[in-house]
Design a protein around this motif. Structure first.
Motif, PDB file in Angstrom:
ATOM      1  N   MET A   1       0.823  -1.218   0.000  1.00 63.92           N
ATOM      2  CA  MET A   1       0.000   0.000   0.000  1.00 63.92           C
ATOM      3  C   MET A   1       0.854   1.264   0.000  1.00 63.92           C
ATOM      4  O   MET A   1       0.484   2.275  -0.609  1.00 63.92           O
ATOM      5  CB  MET A   1      -0.934   0.002   1.212  1.00 63.92           C
ATOM      6  CG  MET A   1      -2.079  -0.998   1.086  1.00 63.92           C
ATOM      7  SD  MET A   1      -2.907  -1.283   2.634  1.00 63.92           S
ATOM      8  CE  MET A   1      -3.732   0.259   2.869  1.00 63.92           C
ATOM      9  N   VAL A   2       1.999   1.224   0.691  1.00 63.15           N
ATOM     10  CA  VAL A   2       2.797   2.458   0.783  1.00 63.15           C
ATOM     11  C   VAL A   2       3.817   2.609  -0.348  1.00 63.15           C
ATOM     12  O   VAL A   2       4.416   3.676  -0.491  1.00 63.15           O
ATOM     13  CB  VAL A   2       3.526   2.569   2.152  1.00 63.15           C
ATOM     14  CG1 VAL A   2       2.523   2.604   3.290  1.00 63.15           C
ATOM     15  CG2 VAL A   2       4.553   1.463   2.329  1.00 63.15           C
ATOM     16  N   CYS A   3       4.025   1.553  -1.131  1.00 64.25           N
ATOM     17  CA  CYS A   3       5.032   1.636  -2.200  1.00 64.25           C
ATOM     18  C   CYS A   3       4.572   2.619  -3.284  1.00 64.25           C
ATOM     19  O   CYS A   3       3.537   2.416  -3.920  1.00 64.25           O
ATOM     20  CB  CYS A   3       5.280   0.254  -2.805  1.00 64.25           C
ATOM     21  SG  CYS A   3       6.460   0.336  -4.181  1.00 64.25           S
ATOM     22  N   PRO A   4       5.331   3.679  -3.523  1.00 66.29           N
ATOM     23  CA  PRO A   4       4.888   4.688  -4.500  1.00 66.29           C
ATOM     24  C   PRO A   4       5.054   4.224  -5.947  1.00 66.29           C
ATOM     25  O   PRO A   4       4.507   4.849  -6.853  1.00 66.29           O
ATOM     26  CB  PRO A   4       5.814   5.885  -4.212  1.00 66.29           C
ATOM     27  CG  PRO A   4       7.040   5.291  -3.617  1.00 66.29           C
ATOM     28  CD  PRO A   4       6.620   4.058  -2.891  1.00 66.29           C
ATOM     29  N   ASN A   5       5.802   3.142  -6.155  1.00 71.63           N
ATOM     30  CA  ASN A   5       6.104   2.712  -7.534  1.00 71.63           C
ATOM     31  C   ASN A   5       5.418   1.415  -7.931  1.00 71.63           C
ATOM     32  O   ASN A   5       5.760   0.825  -8.958  1.00 71.63           O
ATOM     33  CB  ASN A   5       7.626   2.565  -7.700  1.00 71.63           C
ATOM     34  CG  ASN A   5       8.336   3.883  -7.457  1.00 71.63           C
ATOM     35  OD1 ASN A   5       7.801   4.947  -7.795  1.00 71.63           O
ATOM     36  ND2 ASN A   5       9.497   3.818  -6.846  1.00 71.63           N
ATOM     37  N   ASP A   6       4.496   0.958  -7.100  1.00 66.74           N
ATOM     38  CA  ASP A   6       3.772  -0.297  -7.386  1.00 66.74           C
ATOM     39  C   ASP A   6       4.754  -1.438  -7.694  1.00 66.74           C
ATOM     40  O   ASP A   6       4.552  -2.217  -8.630  1.00 66.74           O
ATOM     41  CB  ASP A   6       2.809  -0.083  -8.573  1.00 66.74           C
ATOM     42  CG  ASP A   6       1.750  -1.177  -8.641  1.00 66.74           C
ATOM     43  OD1 ASP A   6       1.534  -1.824  -7.606  1.00 66.74           O
ATOM     44  OD2 ASP A   6       1.187  -1.389  -9.727  1.00 66.74           O
ATOM     45  N   ALA A   7       5.802  -1.494  -6.883  1.00 66.27           N
ATOM     46  CA  ALA A   7       6.864  -2.476  -7.147  1.00 66.27           C
ATOM     47  C   ALA A   7       6.689  -3.773  -6.349  1.00 66.27           C
ATOM     48  O   ALA A   7       7.506  -4.688  -6.484  1.00 66.27           O
ATOM     49  CB  ALA A   7       8.218  -1.844  -6.810  1.00 66.27           C
ATOM     50  N   ILE A   8       5.646  -3.831  -5.505  1.00 69.02           N
ATOM     51  CA  ILE A   8       5.524  -4.997  -4.621  1.00 69.02           C
ATOM     52  C   ILE A   8       4.344  -5.883  -5.021  1.00 69.02           C
ATOM     53  O   ILE A   8       3.225  -5.415  -5.202  1.00 69.02           O
ATOM     54  CB  ILE A   8       5.391  -4.536  -3.145  1.00 69.02           C
ATOM     55  CG1 ILE A   8       6.691  -3.865  -2.701  1.00 69.02           C
ATOM     56  CG2 ILE A   8       5.067  -5.730  -2.230  1.00 69.02           C
ATOM     57  CD1 ILE A   8       6.685  -3.338  -1.287  1.00 69.02           C
ATOM     58  N   ARG A   9       4.623  -7.168  -5.166  1.00 73.91           N
ATOM     59  CA  ARG A   9       3.600  -8.184  -5.364  1.00 73.91           C
ATOM     60  C   ARG A   9       3.736  -9.178  -4.203  1.00 73.91           C
ATOM     61  O   ARG A   9       4.717  -9.148  -3.476  1.00 73.91           O
ATOM     62  CB  ARG A   9       3.813  -8.930  -6.690  1.00 73.91           C
ATOM     63  CG  ARG A   9       3.670  -8.027  -7.920  1.00 73.91           C
ATOM     64  CD  ARG A   9       2.191  -7.738  -8.211  1.00 73.91           C
ATOM     65  NE  ARG A   9       2.024  -6.789  -9.305  1.00 73.91           N
ATOM     66  CZ  ARG A   9       1.973  -5.462  -9.175  1.00 73.91           C
ATOM     67  NH1 ARG A   9       2.101  -4.904  -7.976  1.00 73.91           N
ATOM     68  NH2 ARG A   9       1.823  -4.666 -10.213  1.00 73.91           N
ATOM     69  N   TYR A  10       2.765 -10.088  -4.077  1.00 70.95           N
ATOM     70  CA  TYR A  10       2.864 -11.077  -3.001  1.00 70.95           C
ATOM     71  C   TYR A  10       2.895 -12.490  -3.549  1.00 70.95           C
ATOM     72  O   TYR A  10       2.307 -12.783  -4.593  1.00 70.95           O
ATOM     73  CB  TYR A  10       1.687 -10.933  -2.024  1.00 70.95           C
ATOM     74  CG  TYR A  10       1.782  -9.691  -1.179  1.00 70.95           C
ATOM     75  CD1 TYR A  10       2.657  -9.641  -0.107  1.00 70.95           C
ATOM     76  CD2 TYR A  10       1.036  -8.562  -1.482  1.00 70.95           C
ATOM     77  CE1 TYR A  10       2.770  -8.486   0.653  1.00 70.95           C
ATOM     78  CE2 TYR A  10       1.139  -7.415  -0.726  1.00 70.95           C
ATOM     79  CZ  TYR A  10       2.008  -7.380   0.343  1.00 70.95           C
ATOM     80  OH  TYR A  10       2.139  -6.245   1.085  1.00 70.95           O
ATOM     81  N   LYS A  11       3.567 -13.350  -2.810  1.00 68.68           N
ATOM     82  CA  LYS A  11       3.642 -14.762  -3.167  1.00 68.68           C
ATOM     83  C   LYS A  11       3.187 -15.567  -1.951  1.00 68.68           C
ATOM     84  O   LYS A  11       3.437 -15.147  -0.808  1.00 68.68           O
ATOM     85  CB  LYS A  11       5.099 -15.096  -3.510  1.00 68.68           C
ATOM     86  CG  LYS A  11       5.256 -16.318  -4.375  1.00 68.68           C
ATOM     87  CD  LYS A  11       6.697 -16.456  -4.827  1.00 68.68           C
ATOM     88  CE  LYS A  11       6.867 -17.810  -5.467  1.00 68.68           C
ATOM     89  NZ  LYS A  11       8.224 -18.071  -5.877  1.00 68.68           N
ATOM     90  N   GLU A  12       2.550 -16.703  -2.193  1.00 71.19           N
ATOM     91  CA  GLU A  12       2.080 -17.537  -1.080  1.00 71.19           C
ATOM     92  C   GLU A  12       3.114 -18.590  -0.709  1.00 71.19           C
ATOM     93  O   GLU A  12       3.846 -19.080  -1.555  1.00 71.19           O
ATOM     94  CB  GLU A  12       0.784 -18.261  -1.490  1.00 71.19           C
ATOM     95  CG  GLU A  12      -0.448 -17.449  -1.242  1.00 71.19           C
ATOM     96  CD  GLU A  12      -1.715 -18.274  -1.414  1.00 71.19           C
ATOM     97  OE1 GLU A  12      -2.725 -17.847  -0.871  1.00 71.19           O
ATOM     98  OE2 GLU A  12      -1.685 -19.314  -2.086  1.00 71.19           O
ATOM     99  N   ARG A  13       3.109 -18.924   0.572  1.00 69.30           N
ATOM    100  CA  ARG A  13       3.929 -20.055   1.009  1.00 69.30           C
ATOM    101  C   ARG A  13       3.191 -20.764   2.127  1.00 69.30           C
ATOM    102  O   ARG A  13       2.363 -20.157   2.832  1.00 69.30           O
ATOM    103  CB  ARG A  13       5.294 -19.584   1.502  1.00 69.30           C
ATOM    104  CG  ARG A  13       5.210 -18.777   2.757  1.00 69.30           C
ATOM    105  CD  ARG A  13       6.484 -18.010   3.008  1.00 69.30           C
ATOM    106  NE  ARG A  13       6.314 -17.192   4.210  1.00 69.30           N
ATOM    107  CZ  ARG A  13       6.570 -17.615   5.437  1.00 69.30           C
ATOM    108  NH1 ARG A  13       7.067 -18.823   5.634  1.00 69.30           N
ATOM    109  NH2 ARG A  13       6.349 -16.849   6.477  1.00 69.30           N
TER     110      ARG A  13
END
Ligand code: SF4
Ligand code: SF4
Length: 280
Positions: free
Chosen positions: A103-115
């Protein structure tokens, strides 16, 4: 009614009480939320009918979009994501899957992966009851998502016995969150009383009614009885210290199935707890 079975420390007989309460109940269900060291299944010997992997997400950073601004690291209070000089380091075991860094990343650089962080096993015990137990993968830090899943599975059951983790850590808080009543299993020794006091404080903070089962009665001193009297805590039952019980337990038995005296003590405890139903 959701009944939590707790202890101030490990080895007080909490699981023995929980599993034997299940065996004398008409239609109870047991969940073993001591996910770091579950052992109720060793006595209840369930036939496993269902297994479920419990998953959690962790962030993956797209380096082509990341300018190392540091916002994700500043936000994460678990230190699970750390922008360094050349790249962003992610410590997935520390991640609580809150979603905040994305949510705070200004560059939309974060995705999530499940484990997968562990498993939930469901089945029917040798006594014909339903049980579910969780197992945290070695190296994982928090079993709370597994405990929450165990509670969710049994949300609509009438009588749920919750074999809780020992002590007062956040996993214990997660296990007792929806409990109507708590059975505190303690030994009549100075350490037993001292560990028990912390659990009593926790239960009072959470507003959960409680009673005490004294295990190995006759082994130590009278402090536990004086403490319960001074704190106005009901003694639900006393399980005598007997080598015979220890021998039957060590043989992997549910003692109430092979010892009539023990069975009637456990039945008495269950009856007393169920009589609280109108009170809670
Ligand atoms: S999801 Fe939450 S806990 Fe996990 S790294 Fe991001 S901010 Fe930290
Ligand atoms: S907030 Fe986004 S851009 Fe900033 S360091 Fe983290 S991943 Fe990179």
């Amino acid at each position: 009614m959701k009944i939590a079975i707790l202890s101030g420390k490990g080895g007080t007989g909490k699981t023995t009480v929980a599993t034997n309460l299940l065996s004398v109940s008409d239609s109870g269900v047991l969940i073993d939320t001591d996910v770091e060291e579950p052992n109720s299944h060793l006595f209840l010997k369930p036939q496993i009918q269902k297994t479920e992997a419990i998953k959690k997400r962790y962030p993956i950073v797209d380096e082509s979009l990341c300018d190392l601004c540091g916002a994700c690291g500043d936000f994460c209070r678990f230190n699970a994501i750390l922008p360094a000089k050349k790249s962003v380091l992610v410590f997935k075991e520390l991640c609580h899957d809150c979603g905040g860094c994305q949510m705070v990343c200004p560059n939309d650089a974060i995705r999530y992966k499940e484990r997968s962080i562990g498993m939930v096993y469901s089945g029917h015990t040798i006594t014909g009851h339903e049980m579910h137990y969780g197992e945290l993968t070695v190296g994982e830090i928090s079993g709370v998502p597994i405990i929450e899943r165990l509670r969710e599975i049994t949300m609509d059951d009438d009588l749920v016995l919750i074999d809780c983790p020992p002590g007062t850590a956040c996993s214990t808080v997660a296990a007792i969150d929806s409990a109507d009543f708590a059975i505190l299993v303690a030994e009549p020794t100075p350490f037993g009383v001292s560990d028990m006091k912390m659990v009593v404080e926790l239960l009072r903070d959470l507003g959960i009614a409680m009673g005490v089962v004294v295990n190995k009665d006759g082994l130590g001193d009278k402090d536990i009885y004086q403490y319960c009297e001074s704190e106005d805590i009901q003694i639900l039952g006393r399980i005598p210290f007997k080598k015979e019980y220890a021998r039957k337990y060590a043989g992997g038995n549910l003692i109430s199935q092979v010892d009539d005296e023990y069975k009637s003590i456990i039945e008495g405890i269950l009856k007393q707890v169920m009589s609280q139903k109108e009170v809670v």
